[in-house]
Design a protein around this motif. Structure first.
Motif, PDB file in Angstrom:
ATOM      1  N   PHE A  75       0.827  -1.210   0.000  1.00  0.00           N
ATOM      2  CA  PHE A  75       0.000   0.000   0.000  1.00  0.00           C
ATOM      3  C   PHE A  75       0.861   1.259   0.000  1.00  0.00           C
ATOM      4  CE2 PHE A  75      -3.426  -2.835   1.531  1.00  0.00           C
ATOM      5  CZ  PHE A  75      -4.385  -2.484   0.596  1.00  0.00           C
ATOM      6  N   ALA A  76       2.008   1.214   0.667  1.00  0.00           N
ATOM      7  CA  ALA A  76       2.912   2.367   0.657  1.00  0.00           C
ATOM      8  C   ALA A  76       3.463   2.601  -0.750  1.00  0.00           C
ATOM      9  CB  ALA A  76       4.050   2.138   1.647  1.00  0.00           C
ATOM     10  N   ARG A  77       3.828   1.527  -1.447  1.00  0.00           N
ATOM     11  CA  ARG A  77       4.306   1.674  -2.821  1.00  0.00           C
ATOM     12  C   ARG A  77       3.199   2.169  -3.749  1.00  0.00           C
ATOM     13  NH1 ARG A  77       7.184  -4.048  -3.064  1.00  0.00           N
ATOM     14  NH2 ARG A  77       8.984  -3.592  -1.778  1.00  0.00           N
ATOM     15  N   LEU A  78       1.987   1.715  -3.517  1.00  0.00           N
ATOM     16  CA  LEU A  78       0.852   2.179  -4.313  1.00  0.00           C
ATOM     17  C   LEU A  78       0.666   3.684  -4.139  1.00  0.00           C
ATOM     18  CD1 LEU A  78      -1.681   1.666  -6.066  1.00  0.00           C
ATOM     19  CD2 LEU A  78      -2.895   1.172  -3.937  1.00  0.00           C
ATOM     20  N   VAL A  79       0.705   4.137  -2.915  1.00  0.00           N
ATOM     21  CA  VAL A  79       0.558   5.573  -2.638  1.00  0.00           C
ATOM     22  C   VAL A  79       1.727   6.346  -3.236  1.00  0.00           C
ATOM     23  CG1 VAL A  79       0.539   7.291  -0.784  1.00  0.00           C
ATOM     24  CG2 VAL A  79      -0.867   5.234  -0.599  1.00  0.00           C
ATOM     25  N   LEU A  80       2.937   5.795  -3.136  1.00  0.00           N
ATOM     26  CA  LEU A  80       4.101   6.467  -3.712  1.00  0.00           C
ATOM     27  C   LEU A  80       3.967   6.599  -5.224  1.00  0.00           C
ATOM     28  CD1 LEU A  80       6.943   7.639  -3.267  1.00  0.00           C
ATOM     29  CD2 LEU A  80       7.812   5.335  -3.668  1.00  0.00           C
ATOM     30  N   GLY A 102       5.250   6.668 -12.492  1.00  0.00           N
ATOM     31  CA  GLY A 102       4.291   6.672 -11.391  1.00  0.00           C
ATOM     32  C   GLY A 102       3.105   5.766 -11.650  1.00  0.00           C
ATOM     33  N   ILE A 103       2.564   5.816 -12.858  1.00  0.00           N
ATOM     34  CA  ILE A 103       1.431   4.961 -13.210  1.00  0.00           C
ATOM     35  C   ILE A 103       1.857   3.498 -13.234  1.00  0.00           C
ATOM     36  CG2 ILE A 103      -0.167   4.372 -15.084  1.00  0.00           C
ATOM     37  CD1 ILE A 103      -0.990   6.814 -13.453  1.00  0.00           C
ATOM     38  N   PHE A 104       3.039   3.210 -13.760  1.00  0.00           N
ATOM     39  CA  PHE A 104       3.525   1.834 -13.796  1.00  0.00           C
ATOM     40  C   PHE A 104       3.669   1.263 -12.391  1.00  0.00           C
ATOM     41  CE2 PHE A 104       7.082  -1.173 -13.637  1.00  0.00           C
ATOM     42  CZ  PHE A 104       6.558  -2.178 -14.441  1.00  0.00           C
ATOM     43  N   VAL A 105       4.258   2.027 -11.488  1.00  0.00           N
ATOM     44  CA  VAL A 105       4.428   1.559 -10.106  1.00  0.00           C
ATOM     45  C   VAL A 105       3.064   1.320  -9.456  1.00  0.00           C
ATOM     46  CG1 VAL A 105       5.219   2.256  -7.795  1.00  0.00           C
ATOM     47  CG2 VAL A 105       6.698   2.576  -9.774  1.00  0.00           C
ATOM     48  N   ALA A 106       2.126   2.226  -9.661  1.00  0.00           N
ATOM     49  CA  ALA A 106       0.795   2.069  -9.075  1.00  0.00           C
ATOM     50  C   ALA A 106       0.084   0.838  -9.637  1.00  0.00           C
ATOM     51  CB  ALA A 106      -0.039   3.325  -9.321  1.00  0.00           C
ATOM     52  N   LEU A 158      -1.763  -4.800  -9.021  1.00  0.00           N
ATOM     53  CA  LEU A 158      -1.734  -6.200  -9.431  1.00  0.00           C
ATOM     54  C   LEU A 158      -1.173  -7.086  -8.332  1.00  0.00           C
ATOM     55  CD1 LEU A 158      -2.121  -8.279 -11.726  1.00  0.00           C
ATOM     56  CD2 LEU A 158       0.249  -7.772 -12.378  1.00  0.00           C
ATOM     57  N   ARG A 159      -0.155  -6.612  -7.672  1.00  0.00           N
ATOM     58  CA  ARG A 159       0.463  -7.386  -6.584  1.00  0.00           C
ATOM     59  C   ARG A 159      -0.504  -7.553  -5.406  1.00  0.00           C
ATOM     60  NH1 ARG A 159       6.365  -7.996  -4.852  1.00  0.00           N
ATOM     61  NH2 ARG A 159       6.156  -8.255  -2.617  1.00  0.00           N
ATOM     62  N   ILE A 160      -1.200  -6.484  -5.043  1.00  0.00           N
ATOM     63  CA  ILE A 160      -2.179  -6.554  -3.950  1.00  0.00           C
ATOM     64  C   ILE A 160      -3.315  -7.508  -4.331  1.00  0.00           C
ATOM     65  CG2 ILE A 160      -3.944  -5.221  -2.715  1.00  0.00           C
ATOM     66  CD1 ILE A 160      -1.961  -2.845  -2.831  1.00  0.00           C
ATOM     67  N   TRP A 161      -3.749  -7.436  -5.597  1.00  0.00           N
ATOM     68  CA  TRP A 161      -4.820  -8.307  -6.065  1.00  0.00           C
ATOM     69  C   TRP A 161      -4.404  -9.785  -5.999  1.00  0.00           C
ATOM     70  CZ3 TRP A 161      -5.509 -11.066 -10.846  1.00  0.00           C
ATOM     71  CH2 TRP A 161      -6.811 -11.568 -11.006  1.00  0.00           C
ATOM     72  N   THR A 162      -3.156 -10.081  -6.381  1.00  0.00           N
ATOM     73  CA  THR A 162      -2.712 -11.473  -6.323  1.00  0.00           C
ATOM     74  C   THR A 162      -2.500 -11.947  -4.891  1.00  0.00           C
ATOM     75  OG1 THR A 162      -0.409 -10.779  -6.639  1.00  0.00           O
ATOM     76  CG2 THR A 162      -1.639 -11.446  -8.605  1.00  0.00           C
ATOM     77  N   LEU A 163      -2.133 -11.064  -3.999  1.00  0.00           N
ATOM     78  CA  LEU A 163      -1.967 -11.456  -2.596  1.00  0.00           C
ATOM     79  C   LEU A 163      -3.311 -11.710  -1.921  1.00  0.00           C
ATOM     80  CD1 LEU A 163       0.886  -9.093  -1.384  1.00  0.00           C
ATOM     81  CD2 LEU A 163       1.010 -11.565  -1.709  1.00  0.00           C
ATOM     82  N   MET A 164      -4.347 -11.039  -2.394  1.00  0.00           N
ATOM     83  CA  MET A 164      -5.677 -11.210  -1.815  1.00  0.00           C
ATOM     84  C   MET A 164      -6.353 -12.498  -2.298  1.00  0.00           C
ATOM     85  SD  MET A 164      -6.772  -8.643   0.061  1.00  0.00           S
ATOM     86  CE  MET A 164      -7.294  -6.992   0.144  1.00  0.00           C
ATOM     87  N   ARG A 165      -5.945 -13.009  -3.420  1.00  0.00           N
ATOM     88  CA  ARG A 165      -6.569 -14.199  -3.993  1.00  0.00           C
ATOM     89  C   ARG A 165      -6.088 -15.438  -3.349  1.00  0.00           C
ATOM     90  NH1 ARG A 165      -6.846 -14.969  -9.940  1.00  0.00           N
ATOM     91  NH2 ARG A 165      -8.876 -15.815  -9.491  1.00  0.00           N
TER      92      ARG A 165
END
Length: 76
Positions: A5-10, A60-64, A69-76
C-alpha cells in the motif's frame, strides 16, 4: 501488505506531482551538466522538460499498476 500500500501511494503521488518533480530534477540535471562541462567533462544533454514530464508520469502509473496487481494477487 503495508509495504504494498505504501508503494501504491508512492506511485500515485509520483503520477500526481510529476510536473513539479520533473521540473526540479531537470533543473538539477542542467546545473550538474553545466558544472561538468565547465571542468572539461563532456556529458550528454538533458532531455526536454516535456520528455521528463511524460517519463515521470509513466513511471508513477507503472508503479501504481504493478502494486495494484500485486495486492490483487496477494488477496486471492
Amino acid at each position: 501488505m503495508i509495504l504494498e500500500f505504501a508503494r501504491l501511494v508512492l506511485g500515485l503521488l509520483v503520477a500526481l506531482f510529476h510536473q513539479p518533480l520533473a521540473d526540479f530534477i531537470t533543473e538539477q540535471d542542467r546545473t550538474l551538466v553545466a558544472a561538468a562541462r565547465s571542468r572539461g567533462l563532456f556529458l550528454p544533454g538533458v532531455p526536454s522538460t516535456r520528455i521528463c514530464h511524460n517519463l515521470y508520469f509513466s513511471v508513477g502509473i507503472f508503479v501504481a499498476l504493478y502494486e495494484l496487481l500485486r495486492i490483487w494477487t496477494l488477496m486471492r
